[in-house]
Enzyme design. Structure first.
Site, PDB file in Angstrom:
ATOM      1  N   HIS A   1       1.404 -17.174  20.261  1.00 23.67           N
ATOM      2  CA  HIS A   1       1.251 -16.709  21.649  1.00 23.67           C
ATOM      3  C   HIS A   1      -0.189 -16.681  22.164  1.00 23.67           C
ATOM      4  O   HIS A   1      -0.408 -16.189  23.290  1.00 23.67           O
ATOM      5  CB  HIS A   1       1.920 -15.346  21.827  1.00 23.67           C
ATOM      6  CG  HIS A   1       1.280 -14.214  21.085  1.00 23.67           C
ATOM      7  ND1 HIS A   1       1.846 -13.658  19.973  1.00 23.67           N
ATOM      8  CD2 HIS A   1       0.138 -13.525  21.296  1.00 23.67           C
ATOM      9  CE1 HIS A   1       1.091 -12.671  19.535  1.00 23.67           C
ATOM     10  NE2 HIS A   1       0.034 -12.580  20.322  1.00 23.67           N
TER      11      HIS A   1
ATOM     12  N   ASP B   1      -3.369 -11.754  15.257  1.00 21.21           N
ATOM     13  CA  ASP B   1      -3.138 -13.000  15.980  1.00 21.21           C
ATOM     14  C   ASP B   1      -3.414 -14.177  15.055  1.00 21.21           C
ATOM     15  O   ASP B   1      -4.473 -14.243  14.411  1.00 21.21           O
ATOM     16  CB  ASP B   1      -4.053 -13.084  17.203  1.00 21.21           C
ATOM     17  CG  ASP B   1      -3.598 -12.160  18.324  1.00 21.21           C
ATOM     18  OD1 ASP B   1      -2.376 -11.959  18.452  1.00 21.21           O
ATOM     19  OD2 ASP B   1      -4.455 -11.652  19.059  1.00 21.21           O
TER      20      ASP B   1
ATOM     21  N   HIS C   1      -1.243  -5.883  13.583  1.00 20.09           N
ATOM     22  CA  HIS C   1      -1.003  -7.072  14.397  1.00 20.09           C
ATOM     23  C   HIS C   1      -2.184  -8.032  14.277  1.00 20.09           C
ATOM     24  O   HIS C   1      -3.299  -7.711  14.695  1.00 20.09           O
ATOM     25  CB  HIS C   1      -0.804  -6.671  15.857  1.00 20.09           C
ATOM     26  CG  HIS C   1      -0.629  -7.841  16.779  1.00 20.09           C
ATOM     27  ND1 HIS C   1       0.568  -8.487  16.919  1.00 20.09           N
ATOM     28  CD2 HIS C   1      -1.499  -8.481  17.591  1.00 20.09           C
ATOM     29  CE1 HIS C   1       0.443  -9.469  17.786  1.00 20.09           C
ATOM     30  NE2 HIS C   1      -0.822  -9.490  18.204  1.00 20.09           N
TER      31      HIS C   1
ATOM     32  N   ASP D   1       3.433  -8.639  21.382  1.00 17.23           N
ATOM     33  CA  ASP D   1       2.284  -9.071  22.181  1.00 17.23           C
ATOM     34  C   ASP D   1       2.504 -10.378  22.937  1.00 17.23           C
ATOM     35  O   ASP D   1       1.581 -10.880  23.557  1.00 17.23           O
ATOM     36  CB  ASP D   1       1.061  -9.220  21.262  1.00 17.23           C
ATOM     37  CG  ASP D   1      -0.242  -9.343  22.024  1.00 17.23           C
ATOM     38  OD1 ASP D   1      -0.347  -8.755  23.121  1.00 17.23           O
ATOM     39  OD2 ASP D   1      -1.158 -10.024  21.538  1.00 17.23           O
TER      40      ASP D   1
END
Length: 837
Positions: free
Chosen positions: A386, A71, A69, A181
């Site tokens: 996000h 970001d 993951h 997330d």
């Protein structure tokens, strides 16, 4: 190490624990620390019986898929994310080339495109592994976006652009939505996912809830229209799994649906640039592939997992409505410049496509600007990641976002201007261009004509110490403090303001969350606040068109305010200046409230409050392609945890025959609560508040410093349709052009609760026209869409493909020859129609 970890997860009196202890003891005695090389085989033989004992027949199956993951921005800028992706994907490719059992799942088409454009050698390696089915695109979105705040069309475009990239580059269509997330999940998502061709949904974020525990890990999620997605929350309650014994034991004990289901998913690997899966994790899977006392672990794909899970548990329990996250509620209001940039560029892209499609359809030689529109959408979709749109990144990220919004605005306005210039002519009269879904001043939706002049210029009078402003549809009283003491739909209308109370009240709260500063508003913020008091009497002015304005000035620091609060360096915490202006236009049925704010607070939140004389059971809030009703009374932990909620352009509270709507142009955070009046609760005040501004310090220590204008409108006796109209009016500005004849819309709906959301050209660069519409009020709608000149009209999915019998939405398929197609829409149903000429 695996056996030692497993032993400590077993009950103290478990026979299996004693067996493992004996095996480990024998192995340790056989191993000579002075000659490990020679003694290791004997130690392994001592462990062999324990390692060869197979898992119980009823053991759970853990599907591990490699994951990393990353970001797209957070505590680093976007440019560093590109390098993180390159480093991580290089590591993953090496592992895939050396361990044939490993699989790796990766979402976010944007990250793939960065690699394609900047690291061609790595792109070739990834493409080979994708073709082999081991480097697996998942999710089908442009980025792992926030899902609370992106508008209707923007959330649809996350899937359109993401899935189109995977289809174009790899010939692969993803079938699951992958959002581990993001900070809560809109109740519109199941339908949007299904229309994009997705069947499955994955997240784990709701396990972070503060007050309530979500009851399932595997379930069917039902959206506001009734569409469902088969959904799974990884039972490890994380998205960077390590395949340790403790983690697998937690998986087994925590899995809420075990018994009914025997399989779960674990995304496995270090995230945020950490490199993804490791050789140790691969070895751990080998140890736990079939080991007594532990779940069985295997590498596979998310598609394989969801297929097996759904076959095993076809009647999984149903959860209706949003997946609300009882955390990170402050993200609805952090970094207001990003919130305003998002809202305004979403509205602008609507106009770019509408008027460009209209010009391409009506004006010979006008070329629809496909490439630039796609480029602007890609930029906007990235900014909805996000940690960008929620306002939870470092200042660097948000400064770059502001520059990107400015670029989208500059180019988008140029495209609108070019389209309107093509549609006009030099000798014509000035016409009002209406981009909204309902008529404005007599001008049809999505068209242009000479507007009708509104009637009912506001009248001003004084009663006692209050100013009274009236139109035939609105009665407003503003007292000497500058507060709203009366709001009625005409002089004889029912009073909306609670007895003895006053609205348009600015309230400044202490906002010091326990953790996650930009992310959170903690419930106790309500305990400390003060109501701001005006520094002077209201001032009245009148515009040339008859619009009346009543301005009231406030300071957050009564002792004074520096004339130049920041010249070179901000005067952090120096106090703020606010001018609240009531706006009553000719013929208005709603009261406008503009806030001009010069903001210099720290650890504060500013609320705009309206104590209303209604006993409302729910708060209706606009979300994508509809609205959601959230309970106001606090009966459960879920209710208590929902003390701050997200809405798009409007919220509404109502009794069965009387509603009040509050619209905004850039606010997302809201709260509402009941206050009982009288000793025995003889009356109820419903206090509705919008969150105007916050002042967090981490990870941006100067967040929100600056000047802003935020606009609201409040209307008594407002239905849902009125609320939608108000939201559109504040966010979709009309324009003008000169044209000899009225500009008729290229598509029109027969009157109903259905509304057109988007008009654009087809993604395949043909001359086909796409019209996206939805039922807007939560009722059954009988309507028909007309597209003059069309040869045929076909209902299609978000990727603009006809719905067929394989689609779960096949019952929505429809086709008509000619210019008109009848439509029966279920509550909140989204329908996209492709017009061929």
């Amino acid at each position: 190490m695996a056996l030692n970890g497993l032993m400590h997860t077993l009950p103290e009196q478990s026979p299996r624990r004693f067996d493992l202890m004996a095996a480990l003891t024998a192995a340790l005695e056989a191993a000579d620390p002075d000659d490990l090389h020679a003694s290791a085989p004997e130690a392994r033989e001592a462990l062999r019986p324990a390692l060869e004992a197979p898992a119980n027949a009823s053991a759970l199956t853990v599907i591990a898929t490699g994951h990393a993951h990353i970001d797209s921005a957070w505590l680093w800028p976007v440019r560093e994310t590109r390098r993180k992706c390159a480093r991580t994907f290089t590591n993953v490719c090496w592992l895939l080339e050396h361990y044939e059992q490993l699989t790796f799942s990766c979402s976010s088409a944007q990250q793939y495109r960065w690699i394609r454009d900047e690291y061609p050698g790595l792109w070739e390696r990834i493409s080979r592994h994708v073709a082999d089915g081991r480097f697996i695109p998942v999710g089908g979105m442009w980025v792992e976006s926030d899902t609370n705040m992106p508008g209707s069309e923007a959330l649809a475009r996350q899937f359109l652009h993401g899935k189109k990239f995977f289809l174009d580059e790899f010939g692969i269509e993803t079938t699951e939505t992958w959002l581990p997330d993001s900070f809560g999940y809109s109740a519109s998502l199941p339908q949007i996912c299904a229309l994009a061709g997705n069947d499955y949904f994955l997240t784990q974020k709701v396990s972070w809830n503060q007050y309530s525990t979500f009851p399932h890990h595997t379930f069917r999620w039902e959206g506001i229209d009734g569409t469902t997605q088969f959904t799974h929350f990884p039972p490890i309650d994380a998205y960077n799994g390590q395949l340790t014994a403790a983690e697998l034991a937690y998986f087994e004990t925590n899995f809420k649906d075990k018994g009914a289901s025997h399989i779960g998913l674990t995304p496995t690997g270090w995230g945020d640039g950490g490199g993804g899966p490791t050789r140790e994790m691969i070895a751990s899977q080998e140890r736990f592939a079939d080991l007594d006392g532990a779940p069985r672990v295997e590498w596979s794909t998310s598609t394989d997992f969801f297929t097996r899970a759904q076959q095993e548990h076809p009647d999984a329990p149903l959860w209706n409505g949003e997946l609300y996250l009882e955390l990170h509620r402050g993200t609805y209001s952090s970094q207001i410049h990003g919130k305003q940039g998002n809202r305004r560029t979403e509205a602008l892209m609507h106009d770019v496509e509408l008027w460009s499609a209209t010009a391409a359809h009506l004006v010979a030689g006008f070329e629809y600007p496909h490439d630039e529109i796609d480029s602007l959408w890609d930029k906007l979709l990235l900014l909805q990641f996000h940690d960008i749109l929620p306002g939870s990144s470092i200042a660097w990220v948000h400064r770059e976002a502001e520059h990107s919004y400015a670029h989208i605005t500059e180019r988008g306005e140029a495209l609108v201007a070019a389209a309107l210039q093509a549609l006009g002519d030099d000798g014509g009269t000035e016409q009002l261009v209406n981009p909204r879904s309902r008529a404005v001043q007599g001008v049809v939706p999505l068209g242009a004509d000479v507007p009708e002049r509104p009637e009912g210029a506001p009248a001003l009078s004084r009663e006692g110490g209050s100013l009274v402003v009236e139109t035939p549809e609105l009665h407003v009283e503003i007292d000497e403090r500058g507060l709203l003491t009366s709001l009625r739909a005409g002089r004889e209308g029912r009073e909306a303001i609670a007895p003895g109370a006053a609205g348009a009240l600015l309230q400044l709260h202490r906002d010091a969350p326990n953790a996650w500063d930009s992310w959170d508003i903690d419930e106790f913020y309500r305990h400390v606040h003060r109501d701001l008091e005006a520094e002077s009497a209201p001032e009245v002015t009148t515009d040339d068109d008859g619009t009346m304005r009543v301005a009231v000035a406030y300071r957050t620091r009564p002792e004074g305010f520096p004339e130049r609060p920041y010249a070179e360096a901000p005067s952090v915490g120096a106090g703020s200046r606010i001018v609240l202006t009531y706006v009553v236009a000719p013929g208005a049925a709603e009261l406008g409230i503009d806030l001009d704010v010069d903001w210099h607070e720290r650890k504060k939140v500013l609320k705009l409050a309206f104590p209303l004389d209604v006993r409302a059971a729910v708060m209706s809030s606009e979300i994508q392609f509809g609205h959601i009703d959230r309970p106001i009374p606090v009966n459960t932990n879920d209710d208590f945890g929902r003390f701050e909620t997200c809405a798009h352009r409007w919220v509404r509270v109502a009794e069965p025959d009387f509603g009040i709507a509050l619209a905004n142009d850039s606010s997302y955070g809201h709260d509402v609560r009941r206050v009982l009046r009288g000793r025995n609760g003889a009356g109820t005040t419903t206090v509705l508040r919008a969150t105007v501004l916050r002042a967090a310090e981490f990870p941006d220590p100067l967040a929100e410093e600056g000047e802003y204008t935020v606009r609201y409108a409040i209307r008594p006796r407002a239905g849902v349709a009125d609320a939608i109209d108000m939201g559109e009016a504040l966010n979709q500005a009309e324009r003008t052009l000169h044209r000899s004849a009225p500009l008729e819309p290229v598509a029109a709906l027969e009157e109903s609760s259905a509304r057109i959301q988007t008009i654009k050209r087809a993604e395949d660069r043909s001359d086909d026209l796409l019209v996206r519409l939805y039922e807007s009020e939560g009722r059954r709608a009988l309507t028909a869409l007309s597209v003059p000149g069309a040869r045929s009209l076909t209902v299609v999915d978000l990727l603009e493909r006809p719905l067929d019998e394989r689609s779960p939405l096949a019952e929505r398929a429809a086709q008509a020859q000619g210019e008109r197609i009848p439509l029966v829409l279920n509550p909140f149903e989204i329908t996209t129609v492709r017009a061929t000429f």
